[in-house]
Design a protein around this motif. Structure first.
Motif, PDB file in Angstrom:
ATOM      1  N   GLY A   1       0.789  -1.444  -0.043  1.00 29.22           N
ATOM      2  CA  GLY A   1      -0.411   0.221   0.301  1.00 29.22           C
ATOM      3  C   GLY A   1       0.954   1.183  -0.152  1.00 29.22           C
ATOM      4  N   ALA A   2       2.106   1.152   0.900  1.00 34.97           N
ATOM      5  CA  ALA A   2       2.210   2.674   0.676  1.00 34.97           C
ATOM      6  C   ALA A   2       3.427   2.455  -0.666  1.00 34.97           C
ATOM      7  N   LEU A   3       3.671   0.935  -1.179  1.00 40.68           N
ATOM      8  CA  LEU A   3       4.895   1.906  -2.791  1.00 40.68           C
ATOM      9  C   LEU A   3       3.365   2.332  -3.485  1.00 40.68           C
ATOM     10  N   LEU A   4       2.367   1.723  -3.795  1.00 38.86           N
ATOM     11  CA  LEU A   4       1.629   2.038  -4.428  1.00 38.86           C
ATOM     12  C   LEU A   4       1.407   3.726  -4.095  1.00 38.86           C
ATOM     13  N   VAL A   5       0.633   4.201  -2.676  1.00 37.41           N
ATOM     14  CA  VAL A   5       0.566   5.530  -2.100  1.00 37.41           C
ATOM     15  C   VAL A   5       1.390   6.351  -3.139  1.00 37.41           C
ATOM     16  N   ALA A   6       2.679   6.321  -3.056  1.00 42.02           N
ATOM     17  CA  ALA A   6       4.255   6.797  -2.396  1.00 42.02           C
ATOM     18  C   ALA A   6       4.252   6.847  -4.378  1.00 42.02           C
ATOM     19  N   THR A   7       4.349   5.904  -5.162  1.00 42.13           N
ATOM     20  CA  THR A   7       4.275   5.998  -6.238  1.00 42.13           C
ATOM     21  C   THR A   7       3.425   6.550  -7.190  1.00 42.13           C
ATOM     22  N   LEU A   8       2.298   6.485  -6.912  1.00 40.92           N
ATOM     23  CA  LEU A   8       0.992   7.180  -7.554  1.00 40.92           C
ATOM     24  C   LEU A   8       1.634   9.722  -6.545  1.00 40.92           C
ATOM     25  N   ILE A   9       1.768   9.626  -6.046  1.00 48.74           N
ATOM     26  CA  ILE A   9       2.354  11.226  -5.594  1.00 48.74           C
ATOM     27  C   ILE A   9       2.727  11.170  -6.315  1.00 48.74           C
ATOM     28  N   ILE A  10       4.867  10.240  -6.671  1.00 52.45           N
ATOM     29  CA  ILE A  10       5.960  10.795  -7.216  1.00 52.45           C
ATOM     30  C   ILE A  10       4.970  10.983  -8.601  1.00 52.45           C
ATOM     31  N   TYR A  11       4.928  10.169  -9.078  1.00 55.99           N
ATOM     32  CA  TYR A  11       4.024  10.330 -10.933  1.00 55.99           C
ATOM     33  C   TYR A  11       3.242  11.257 -10.821  1.00 55.99           C
ATOM     34  N   ALA A  12       2.548  11.561  -9.719  1.00 46.66           N
ATOM     35  CA  ALA A  12       1.771  13.110 -10.486  1.00 46.66           C
ATOM     36  C   ALA A  12       2.482  14.073 -10.337  1.00 46.66           C
ATOM     37  N   ILE A  13       3.840  14.043  -9.497  1.00 50.12           N
ATOM     38  CA  ILE A  13       4.792  14.985  -9.435  1.00 50.12           C
ATOM     39  C   ILE A  13       5.320  15.298 -10.749  1.00 50.12           C
ATOM     40  N   HIS A  14       6.050  14.357 -11.241  1.00 45.66           N
ATOM     41  CA  HIS A  14       6.310  14.108 -12.418  1.00 45.66           C
ATOM     42  C   HIS A  14       5.662  14.184 -13.432  1.00 45.66           C
ATOM     43  N   PHE A  15       4.487  14.276 -12.900  1.00 44.89           N
ATOM     44  CA  PHE A  15       3.589  14.496 -14.473  1.00 44.89           C
ATOM     45  C   PHE A  15       3.223  15.971 -14.783  1.00 44.89           C
ATOM     46  N   VAL A  16       2.939  16.545 -13.503  1.00 42.14           N
ATOM     47  CA  VAL A  16       3.668  18.515 -13.710  1.00 42.14           C
ATOM     48  C   VAL A  16       4.796  18.757 -13.867  1.00 42.14           C
ATOM     49  N   ARG A  17       5.794  18.299 -13.346  1.00 44.78           N
ATOM     50  CA  ARG A  17       7.172  18.877 -13.828  1.00 44.78           C
ATOM     51  C   ARG A  17       7.613  18.899 -14.986  1.00 44.78           C
ATOM     52  N   GLN A  18       6.359  16.979 -15.680  1.00 43.22           N
ATOM     53  CA  GLN A  18       6.809  17.083 -17.446  1.00 43.22           C
ATOM     54  C   GLN A  18       6.091  17.318 -18.133  1.00 43.22           C
ATOM     55  N   LYS A  19       5.633  18.145 -17.633  1.00 40.94           N
ATOM     56  CA  LYS A  19       4.250  19.442 -18.737  1.00 40.94           C
ATOM     57  C   LYS A  19       3.600  18.177 -19.173  1.00 40.94           C
ATOM     58  N   GLY A  20       2.376  17.275 -18.406  1.00 38.09           N
ATOM     59  CA  GLY A  20       1.478  16.894 -18.569  1.00 38.09           C
ATOM     60  C   GLY A  20       1.780  15.297 -19.739  1.00 38.09           C
ATOM     61  N   LYS A  21       3.237  15.051 -18.956  1.00 47.92           N
ATOM     62  CA  LYS A  21       4.025  13.686 -19.946  1.00 47.92           C
ATOM     63  C   LYS A  21       4.376  12.613 -19.535  1.00 47.92           C
ATOM     64  N   PHE A  22       4.985  11.680 -20.044  1.00 43.16           N
ATOM     65  CA  PHE A  22       5.748  10.734 -19.029  1.00 43.16           C
ATOM     66  C   PHE A  22       6.209   9.754 -20.304  1.00 43.16           C
ATOM     67  N   ASP A  23       7.914   9.285 -19.772  1.00 43.82           N
ATOM     68  CA  ASP A  23       8.084   8.384 -21.316  1.00 43.82           C
ATOM     69  C   ASP A  23       8.017   6.901 -21.107  1.00 43.82           C
ATOM     70  N   LYS A  24       7.746   6.499 -22.278  1.00 40.33           N
ATOM     71  CA  LYS A  24       7.262   4.844 -22.183  1.00 40.33           C
ATOM     72  C   LYS A  24       8.434   4.146 -20.645  1.00 40.33           C
ATOM     73  N   GLN A  25       9.246   4.269 -20.403  1.00 37.67           N
ATOM     74  CA  GLN A  25       9.773   3.842 -18.978  1.00 37.67           C
ATOM     75  C   GLN A  25       9.108   3.978 -18.231  1.00 37.67           C
ATOM     76  N   GLN A  26       8.405   4.692 -17.488  1.00 38.65           N
ATOM     77  CA  GLN A  26       7.572   5.460 -16.198  1.00 38.65           C
ATOM     78  C   GLN A  26       6.195   5.148 -16.666  1.00 38.65           C
ATOM     79  N   TRP A  27       5.608   4.902 -17.489  1.00 46.12           N
ATOM     80  CA  TRP A  27       3.669   4.642 -18.261  1.00 46.12           C
ATOM     81  C   TRP A  27       4.266   2.781 -17.391  1.00 46.12           C
ATOM     82  N   VAL A  28       5.575   1.836 -18.234  1.00 46.26           N
ATOM     83  CA  VAL A  28       5.826   0.709 -17.414  1.00 46.26           C
ATOM     84  C   VAL A  28       5.735   0.438 -16.385  1.00 46.26           C
ATOM     85  N   VAL A  29       6.780   1.092 -15.493  1.00 44.72           N
ATOM     86  CA  VAL A  29       6.749   1.092 -13.532  1.00 44.72           C
ATOM     87  C   VAL A  29       5.829   1.603 -13.458  1.00 44.72           C
TER      88      VAL A  29
END
Length: 183
Positions: free
Chosen positions: A27-55
């Motif tokens: 649960g902690a891994l899932l919640v933390a990943t969602l939060i960090i990826y939300a931060i990445h999503f904002v910082r990367q202007k709404g885009k993820f690279d393929k590796q980020q999508w897979v992870v």
């Protein structure tokens, strides 16, 4: 900064596993990943690279499966599968003459096509090895050994690999890069 943020889910996993067990760690891994990826999503202007999508997707699937079915077997498969996907993707990129390491590191190194293929195969072998090590620790060792390896045990192996890579490739560092650092 991106790499530093990516360690937060691992830290959350480690702390939760130590204090509350594997299911809480999922649960902690899932919640933390969602939060960090939300931060990445904002910082990367709404885009993820393929590796980020897979992870992200595999974290949701495997942590979600672990939590819904209350069985850590799904979480144990996450790292071997992610590393296997990366290894296979890199090998396929070499087979179709589009080595992915060239796309990722073309600004750092100046290599021939043969060099890019060799570097990509080396990274594929590294990810395959990491997948095997994650599998061994997840399915043949104690929970504590698995948690330790999943959290930080792989880091020295990666550091040795990356340092060895730069030692071998130092004469191929892109001249434009060395000119920028000299100024």
């Amino acid at each position: 900064m991106k790499a530093l943020l990516d360690f937060i889910p691992l830290i959350a996993f480690f702390i939760a596993a130590r204090t509350h067990g594997i299911l809480a760690a999922a649960g902690a891994l899932l919640v933390a990943t969602l939060i960090i990826y939300a931060i990445h999503f904002v910082r990367q202007k709404g885009k993820f690279d393929k590796q980020q999508w897979v992870v992200l997707l595999l974290t949701i699937v495997f942590c979600g499966g672990t939590l819904i079915l209350r069985d850590d077997i799904y979480l144990r498969w996450k790292s071997p599968i992610i590393n296997g996907i990366f290894a296979l993707t890199l090998l396929v990129s070499v087979a179709i003459n589009k080595p992915l390491m060239q796309l990722a590191m073309k600004d750092v190194f100046s290599l021939s096509m043969s060099g890019w293929k060799k570097l990509t195969v080396a990274w594929a072998a590294f990810f395959a090895l990491m997948g095997i090590l994650h599998y061994i620790t997840a399915f043949t060792m104690t929970d504590e050994a698995w948690i330790n390896f999943k959290t930080y045990g792989w880091i020295p192996i990666m550091l040795v690999f990356v340092i060895a890579q730069f030692i071998v490739l130092k004469k191929h560092i892109n001249p434009a890069l060395t000119d920028k650092t000299a100024k």
